[in-house]
Design a protein around this motif. Structure first.
Motif, PDB file in Angstrom:
ATOM      1  N   GLU A 115     -43.585  11.907 -20.234  1.00 60.17           N
ATOM      2  CA  GLU A 115     -42.583  10.837 -20.318  1.00 60.17           C
ATOM      3  C   GLU A 115     -41.272  11.264 -19.664  1.00 60.17           C
ATOM      4  OE1 GLU A 115     -42.149   8.002 -23.769  1.00 60.17           O
ATOM      5  OE2 GLU A 115     -43.202   9.680 -24.715  1.00 60.17           O
ATOM      6  N   LYS A 116     -40.967  12.553 -19.718  1.00 62.67           N
ATOM      7  CA  LYS A 116     -39.740  13.074 -19.102  1.00 62.67           C
ATOM      8  C   LYS A 116     -39.882  13.251 -17.592  1.00 62.67           C
ATOM      9  CE  LYS A 116     -38.265  15.418 -23.263  1.00 62.67           C
ATOM     10  NZ  LYS A 116     -38.305  16.665 -24.002  1.00 62.67           N
ATOM     11  N   ARG A 117     -41.129  13.287 -17.095  1.00 65.14           N
ATOM     12  CA  ARG A 117     -41.370  13.518 -15.669  1.00 65.14           C
ATOM     13  C   ARG A 117     -41.711  12.245 -14.902  1.00 65.14           C
ATOM     14  NH1 ARG A 117     -45.645  17.368 -14.290  1.00 65.14           N
ATOM     15  NH2 ARG A 117     -44.503  17.473 -12.345  1.00 65.14           N
ATOM     16  N   CYS A 118     -42.312  11.270 -15.549  1.00 64.82           N
ATOM     17  CA  CYS A 118     -42.763  10.044 -14.890  1.00 64.82           C
ATOM     18  C   CYS A 118     -41.559   9.189 -14.481  1.00 64.82           C
ATOM     19  CB  CYS A 118     -43.671   9.265 -15.838  1.00 64.82           C
ATOM     20  SG  CYS A 118     -44.023   7.582 -15.314  1.00 64.82           S
ATOM     21  N   PRO A 119     -41.402   8.885 -13.185  1.00 63.21           N
ATOM     22  CA  PRO A 119     -40.247   8.097 -12.745  1.00 63.21           C
ATOM     23  C   PRO A 119     -40.141   6.713 -13.384  1.00 63.21           C
ATOM     24  CG  PRO A 119     -41.308   9.131 -10.864  1.00 63.21           C
ATOM     25  CD  PRO A 119     -42.198   9.364 -12.051  1.00 63.21           C
ATOM     26  N   VAL A 120     -41.256   6.029 -13.599  1.00 67.02           N
ATOM     27  CA  VAL A 120     -41.196   4.700 -14.205  1.00 67.02           C
ATOM     28  C   VAL A 120     -40.821   4.818 -15.682  1.00 67.02           C
ATOM     29  CG1 VAL A 120     -42.467   2.580 -14.739  1.00 67.02           C
ATOM     30  CG2 VAL A 120     -42.801   3.713 -12.534  1.00 67.02           C
ATOM     31  N   ALA A 121     -41.406   5.772 -16.390  1.00 65.47           N
ATOM     32  CA  ALA A 121     -41.046   5.976 -17.795  1.00 65.47           C
ATOM     33  C   ALA A 121     -39.565   6.319 -17.924  1.00 65.47           C
ATOM     34  CB  ALA A 121     -41.906   7.081 -18.414  1.00 65.47           C
TER      35      ALA A 121
END
Length: 144
Positions: A115-121
Protein backbone atom coordinates in the motif's frame (compact mmCIF):
# COMPACT_ATOMS: atom_id res chain seq x y z
CA UNK A 1 12.68 16.99 -5.37
CA UNK A 2 13.72 16.11 -8.90
CA UNK A 3 11.33 13.83 -10.72
CA UNK A 4 12.72 10.87 -12.61
CA UNK A 5 10.02 10.03 -15.14
CA UNK A 6 9.92 6.33 -16.04
CA UNK A 7 6.74 6.42 -18.09
CA UNK A 8 4.44 9.08 -19.44
CA UNK A 9 1.11 8.96 -21.18
CA UNK A 10 -1.66 11.35 -22.10
CA UNK A 11 -5.32 10.37 -22.13
CA UNK A 12 -8.28 12.34 -23.38
CA UNK A 13 -12.02 12.46 -23.10
CA UNK A 14 -13.66 15.02 -25.36
CA UNK A 15 -17.16 13.52 -25.48
CA UNK A 16 -18.22 13.32 -21.82
CA UNK A 17 -19.86 10.23 -20.37
CA UNK A 18 -21.34 8.88 -23.62
CA UNK A 19 -18.60 8.48 -26.21
CA UNK A 20 -14.97 7.47 -26.18
CA UNK A 21 -11.96 8.05 -23.97
CA UNK A 22 -8.58 7.29 -25.44
CA UNK A 23 -4.86 7.31 -24.98
CA UNK A 24 -3.41 9.95 -27.30
CA UNK A 25 0.23 9.57 -26.29
CA UNK A 26 1.94 6.42 -25.04
CA UNK A 27 -0.45 3.76 -26.33
CA UNK A 28 -3.45 3.05 -28.50
CA UNK A 29 -6.26 2.32 -26.05
CA UNK A 30 -9.69 3.62 -27.04
CA UNK A 31 -12.64 2.74 -24.80
CA UNK A 32 -16.34 3.30 -25.22
CA UNK A 33 -17.74 5.23 -22.26
CA UNK A 34 -21.28 5.25 -20.92
CA UNK A 35 -23.34 6.35 -17.97
CA UNK A 36 -23.13 3.75 -15.17
CA UNK A 37 -26.82 4.03 -14.32
CA UNK A 38 -27.96 3.07 -17.84
CA UNK A 39 -27.67 -0.25 -19.64
CA UNK A 40 -25.71 1.11 -22.59
CA UNK A 41 -22.42 -0.53 -23.60
CA UNK A 42 -19.22 1.03 -22.37
CA UNK A 43 -17.11 1.64 -19.31
CA UNK A 44 -17.28 4.42 -16.75
CA UNK A 45 -15.08 6.23 -14.22
CA UNK A 46 -16.19 3.88 -11.44
CA UNK A 47 -14.94 0.83 -13.31
CA UNK A 48 -11.76 2.57 -14.46
CA UNK A 49 -10.71 3.69 -10.98
CA UNK A 50 -11.48 0.23 -9.62
CA UNK A 51 -9.41 -1.40 -12.36
CA UNK A 52 -6.57 1.06 -11.75
CA UNK A 53 -6.43 0.25 -8.03
CA UNK A 54 -6.85 -3.51 -8.48
CA UNK A 55 -4.20 -3.73 -11.20
CA UNK A 56 -1.63 -1.45 -9.61
CA UNK A 57 -1.97 -2.93 -6.12
CA UNK A 58 -1.84 -6.53 -7.34
CA UNK A 59 1.19 -5.77 -9.53
CA UNK A 60 2.92 -4.32 -6.46
CA UNK A 61 1.98 -7.38 -4.39
CA UNK A 62 3.25 -9.61 -7.21
CA UNK A 63 6.65 -7.86 -7.06
CA UNK A 64 6.79 -8.39 -3.28
CA UNK A 65 5.80 -12.06 -3.66
CA UNK A 66 8.63 -12.46 -6.16
CA UNK A 67 11.07 -10.68 -3.82
CA UNK A 68 10.10 -13.20 -1.12
CA UNK A 69 10.43 -16.18 -3.52
CA UNK A 70 6.70 -16.84 -3.29
CA UNK A 71 4.47 -17.91 -6.17
CA UNK A 72 2.15 -15.17 -7.39
CA UNK A 73 -1.26 -16.09 -5.99
CA UNK A 74 -2.62 -12.76 -4.78
CA UNK A 75 -5.94 -11.50 -6.07
CA UNK A 76 -7.33 -7.99 -5.65
CA UNK A 77 -11.01 -7.22 -6.20
CA UNK A 78 -12.40 -3.73 -5.81
CA UNK A 79 -16.07 -3.02 -5.21
CA UNK A 80 -17.13 0.47 -6.22
CA UNK A 81 -20.29 2.25 -5.23
CA UNK A 82 -21.46 5.65 -6.45
CA UNK A 83 -23.91 7.80 -4.57
CA UNK A 84 -25.20 11.31 -4.22
CA UNK A 85 -23.15 13.98 -2.51
CA UNK A 86 -23.72 17.68 -2.02
CA UNK A 87 -22.89 18.84 -4.60
CA UNK A 88 -22.80 16.03 -7.15
CA UNK A 89 -21.71 12.45 -6.55
CA UNK A 90 -18.97 10.46 -4.85
CA UNK A 91 -17.45 6.99 -4.98
CA UNK A 92 -16.72 4.46 -2.25
CA UNK A 93 -14.08 1.81 -2.97
CA UNK A 94 -13.69 -1.46 -1.09
CA UNK A 95 -10.43 -3.16 -2.12
CA UNK A 96 -10.43 -6.75 -0.91
CA UNK A 97 -7.10 -8.58 -1.10
CA UNK A 98 -6.33 -12.30 -0.91
CA UNK A 99 -2.77 -13.52 -0.39
CA UNK A 100 -3.57 -17.18 0.26
CA UNK A 101 -0.11 -18.78 0.15
CA UNK A 102 1.14 -17.18 3.39
CA UNK A 103 0.05 -16.95 7.01
CA UNK A 104 -2.20 -13.98 7.93
CA UNK A 105 0.57 -12.03 9.68
CA UNK A 106 2.85 -12.20 6.63
CA UNK A 107 -0.08 -11.29 4.36
CA UNK A 108 -0.69 -8.19 6.53
CA UNK A 109 2.99 -7.26 6.27
CA UNK A 110 2.96 -7.69 2.49
CA UNK A 111 -0.21 -5.64 2.08
CA UNK A 112 1.01 -2.83 4.37
CA UNK A 113 4.29 -2.58 2.46
CA UNK A 114 2.56 -2.66 -0.92
CA UNK A 115 0.00 0.00 0.00
CA UNK A 116 2.95 2.32 0.66
CA UNK A 117 4.57 1.45 -2.70
CA UNK A 118 1.60 1.27 -5.10
CA UNK A 119 1.18 4.64 -6.89
CA UNK A 120 -2.62 4.35 -7.15
CA UNK A 121 -3.00 3.33 -3.50
CA UNK A 122 -0.83 6.32 -2.55
CA UNK A 123 -3.12 8.65 -4.50
CA UNK A 124 -6.16 7.30 -2.64
CA UNK A 125 -4.66 6.65 0.80
CA UNK A 126 -6.04 9.68 2.62
CA UNK A 127 -9.61 9.22 1.43
CA UNK A 128 -12.23 8.11 3.93
CA UNK A 129 -14.03 6.60 0.91
CA UNK A 130 -11.34 3.97 0.23
CA UNK A 131 -10.88 0.79 2.26
CA UNK A 132 -8.08 -1.71 1.52
CA UNK A 133 -8.06 -4.93 3.54
CA UNK A 134 -7.25 -8.62 3.54
CA UNK A 135 -10.02 -11.17 3.20
CA UNK A 136 -10.30 -14.94 3.18
CA UNK A 137 -13.34 -14.77 0.91
CA UNK A 138 -14.54 -11.92 -1.29
CA UNK A 139 -17.77 -10.37 -0.07
CA UNK A 140 -19.40 -7.38 -1.74
CA UNK A 141 -22.83 -6.68 -0.32
CA UNK A 142 -25.50 -4.80 -2.21
CA UNK A 143 -26.38 -2.45 0.64
CA UNK A 144 -25.58 1.28 0.46
Amino acid sequence: MTEKILYQTVVENSEGINGHAKVIQGGDLDVLTSNPVHDTPGTNPEQLIGLALATCLNATIEAEEKRRDLPHKSVVRVGIKMGFDDPGFQFWLDAQVKIPQVEPQEAEEILAKCEKRCPVAKLLQNSDNVKVHLVNEFNFNEEG
